[in-house]
Design a protein around this motif. Structure first.
Motif, PDB file in Angstrom:
ATOM      1  N   LEU A  63      -4.414   3.719  -2.584  1.00 34.79           N
ATOM      2  CA  LEU A  63      -5.550   4.604  -2.367  1.00 34.79           C
ATOM      3  C   LEU A  63      -5.328   5.506  -1.161  1.00 34.79           C
ATOM      4  O   LEU A  63      -5.703   6.687  -1.182  1.00 34.79           O
ATOM      5  CB  LEU A  63      -6.822   3.778  -2.162  1.00 34.79           C
ATOM      6  N   LEU A  95      -3.164   8.220  -2.256  1.00 35.48           N
ATOM      7  CA  LEU A  95      -3.856   9.118  -3.179  1.00 35.48           C
ATOM      8  C   LEU A  95      -4.886   9.982  -2.448  1.00 35.48           C
ATOM      9  O   LEU A  95      -4.999  11.182  -2.681  1.00 35.48           O
ATOM     10  CB  LEU A  95      -4.557   8.256  -4.230  1.00 35.48           C
ATOM     11  N   LEU A  96      -5.645   9.372  -1.557  1.00 33.23           N
ATOM     12  CA  LEU A  96      -6.766  10.068  -0.934  1.00 33.23           C
ATOM     13  C   LEU A  96      -6.361  10.860   0.295  1.00 33.23           C
ATOM     14  O   LEU A  96      -6.873  11.947   0.539  1.00 33.23           O
ATOM     15  CB  LEU A  96      -7.865   9.077  -0.551  1.00 33.23           C
ATOM     16  N   PHE A  97      -5.489  10.285   1.113  1.00 33.97           N
ATOM     17  CA  PHE A  97      -5.159  10.959   2.371  1.00 33.97           C
ATOM     18  C   PHE A  97      -3.727  11.436   2.442  1.00 33.97           C
ATOM     19  O   PHE A  97      -3.361  12.135   3.383  1.00 33.97           O
ATOM     20  CB  PHE A  97      -5.365  10.008   3.559  1.00 33.97           C
ATOM     21  N   THR A 148     -11.714  11.444   0.531  1.00 32.83           N
ATOM     22  CA  THR A 148     -10.502  12.223   0.410  1.00 32.83           C
ATOM     23  C   THR A 148     -10.617  13.516   1.214  1.00 32.83           C
ATOM     24  O   THR A 148     -11.709  14.026   1.433  1.00 32.83           O
ATOM     25  CB  THR A 148     -10.197  12.538  -1.059  1.00 32.83           C
ATOM     26  N   ILE A 203      -0.332  14.521  -7.792  1.00 33.06           N
ATOM     27  CA  ILE A 203      -1.440  13.571  -7.864  1.00 33.06           C
ATOM     28  C   ILE A 203      -2.389  13.660  -6.677  1.00 33.06           C
ATOM     29  O   ILE A 203      -3.343  12.891  -6.590  1.00 33.06           O
ATOM     30  CB  ILE A 203      -0.930  12.110  -8.002  1.00 33.06           C
ATOM     31  N   MET A 242      -5.980  14.161  -7.709  1.00 30.89           N
ATOM     32  CA  MET A 242      -6.488  13.398  -8.849  1.00 30.89           C
ATOM     33  C   MET A 242      -7.587  12.442  -8.411  1.00 30.89           C
ATOM     34  O   MET A 242      -7.469  11.783  -7.382  1.00 30.89           O
ATOM     35  CB  MET A 242      -5.339  12.604  -9.488  1.00 30.89           C
ATOM     36  N   PRO A 255      -9.482   9.138  -8.066  1.00 31.22           N
ATOM     37  CA  PRO A 255      -8.978   7.767  -8.162  1.00 31.22           C
ATOM     38  C   PRO A 255      -9.373   7.077  -9.463  1.00 31.22           C
ATOM     39  O   PRO A 255      -8.594   6.300 -10.019  1.00 31.22           O
ATOM     40  CB  PRO A 255      -9.624   7.079  -6.962  1.00 31.22           C
ATOM     41  N   PHE A 300      -7.069   8.091 -12.043  1.00 25.27           N
ATOM     42  CA  PHE A 300      -5.801   7.415 -11.786  1.00 25.27           C
ATOM     43  C   PHE A 300      -5.839   5.993 -12.350  1.00 25.27           C
ATOM     44  O   PHE A 300      -4.898   5.546 -13.002  1.00 25.27           O
ATOM     45  CB  PHE A 300      -5.541   7.393 -10.272  1.00 25.27           C
TER      46      PHE A 300
END
Lengths: 216, 254
Positions: free
Chosen positions: A87, A90-92, B8, B128, B131, B133, B136
């Protein structure tokens, strides 16, 4: 506490991925429906807690809490850490996909070690003893994590020895911070919700299974 | 829940060509690309990879601020690498700091690492980075990732925002009581208690969730509104990726 993309060589990454996958596999294997939800919500809690910043001299460090995660989750620390790292990537954009396995081991293995070393005493004590057990679990997990990180860097080449040294040194203040936070959290849990630490969610094979499952 | 998204740094994804690809294809491409980049080790090849990565970000219409943010974090670390790695390292010395050599070879190595790291992060950000989560997670499910891992991932994603809310509440309560974080034992103990409280609430919540899931006869599979389908665009993207990797490999080894 993670290794960035682009540094490690393919064999180290592959070894890390294999070890990480094994840890995640064992951790998942021991989860049933109920404990899976528990682990997931606790991983969210640890993810959120890891965003807490602690002032440290001119800078601030964020909490890692892999020792406390290990105390609460046992083997399930591996899947919890892997999901958190995925995560974060993916997020940061912290870390990435190639280092996912290595970083899971660097953070998860110390958590598991803390579980085996300190869980018993942390779960059954109160006050200063519980604080010390928690402190040791938190500090030890960071120390071992730092050592694994340094060893991983050194395996990449001799040029990395001074970086590894600096990385290891930077872990010393973090050890103290994590130790104190983990110690207080253990005291708090034992006072406010006794038994939280006893009913760990993914018991090791050797321990008796009955009793690990809390009454419905 | 404010869905997009407490956490994010990326705003909702622009509807670029990458966005229209099948999420599974994007994930597989991201994995394949980042693992292939690990294998390259010459400065010109890695520079070309960074150029290709930037181009990919441009094609994907990833907002500049997102790319910048992500590269900044990485390169702060890479900067320390440039300073520390060559000190005392074996190889031809570029210059001597007193008795300690500052190695030219290690500087070159640091350069390669920095370029490789940047290339990987650029590719990941483009493919990605934006994207959701949840998307995902569903894509992982369709890629035959073990069901328990997918469940764990999706539940975690779901409750991060909720527990962040709890955490904010607890911190507001601290602020109301004039708590000021500093470098002292009081701060650490207070944060320890905060973490403990967060865990207690998380455990209680997990019991309620489990009960609710049982009421609804949950058996471990999430349904998705997304219809996944591989199309011509995905094939084209895969082919483009393959060509790019092959070109880099040709530069490296031919």
């Amino acid at each position: 506490m993670h290794i960035a993309e682009g540094i490690l060589s393919a064999p180290v990454l592959m070894a890390g991925a294999a070890a990480g996958a094994a840890g995640v596999g064992i951790g998942l294997h021991r989860l049933d429906d109920r404990s899976l939800v528990k682990v997931a919500v606790l991983s969210s809690a640890f993810f959120v807690a890891s965003l807490i910043k602690v002032p440290l001299g001119p800078v601030s460090v964020h909490l890692i809490l892999n020792g406390l995660t290990g105390l609460l989750l046992g083997w399930a620390v591996f899947p919890a850490v892997a999901v958190a790292l995925l995560l974060q990537a993916l997020l940061f954009g912290f870390g990435g996909l190639t280092t996912l396995g290595v970083n899971t081991v660097i953070m998860g293995l110390p958590g598991l070690a803390s579980y085996y070393l300190f869980h018993r005493i942390a779960a059954r004590s109160q006050g200063p003893v519980a604080f010390m057990a928690g402190f040791m679990a938190g500090a030890f997990a960071i120390a071992l994590g730092g050592l694994l990180l340094a060893a991983t860097l050194m395996s990449t080449g001799e040029a990395f020895w001074n970086i590894a040294g600096v990385a290891l040194g930077a872990h010393v203040p973090i050890m103290l911070v994590e130790g104190c936070v983990t110690g207080s959290a253990v005291v708090f849990l034992n006072k406010v919700r006794p038994g939280t630490l006893c009913a760990n969610v993914a018991p090791p094979i050797l321990e008796a299974q009955p009793g690990a499952e809390p009454a419905a | 829940m404010d869905d997009h998204n407490l956490f994010t740094d990326a705003p909702p994804e622009a509807a670029g060509p990458v966005h229209r690809l099948d999420p599974r294809a994007r994930i597989v491409l991201a994995f394949a690309a980042s693992f292939s980049l690990v294998a390259f080790r010459d400065l010109p090849v890695l520079s070309a990879a960074v150029v290709l990565g930037s181009a990919l970000c441009a094609v994907a219409r990833t907002p500049f601020a997102v790319v910048f943010n992500r590269l900044l974090g990485l390169n702060l670390f890479m900067a320390t690498l440039f300073v520390l790695l060559p000190i005392g390292a074996p190889g031809r010395p570029l210059l001597m700091i007193g008795q300690i050599p500052y190695s030219a070879d290690a500087l070159l190595q640091a350069g390669c690492i920095a370029l490789r790291g940047n290339a990987i992060v650029l590719v990941l950000t483009a493919l990605i980075g934006g994207m959701e989560p949840v998307t995902f997670g569903h894509a992982m499910q369709h890629l035959r990732v073990p069901a328990k891992l997918v469940q764990l991932f999706l539940f975690t994603v779901r409750y991060i925002a909720v527990l962040d809310q709890e955490q904010r509440q607890l911190r507001t309560a601290l602020r109301v009581r004039a708590f000021e974080p500093g470098m002292n034992l009081h701060t650490l103990r207070t944060y320890g208690n905060l973490v403990g409280m967060l865990l207690v609430r998380a455990l209680d919540r997990s019991e309620r969730i489990h009960a609710a899931m049982r009421c609804r006869a949950f058996h471990g599979v999430f349904f998705s509104r997304h219809e996944f389908g591989l199309g011509r665009a995905d094939a084209a993207a895969g082919a483009a990726g393959l060509v790019a990797i092959a070109a880099l490999a040709w530069m490296q080894w031919a």
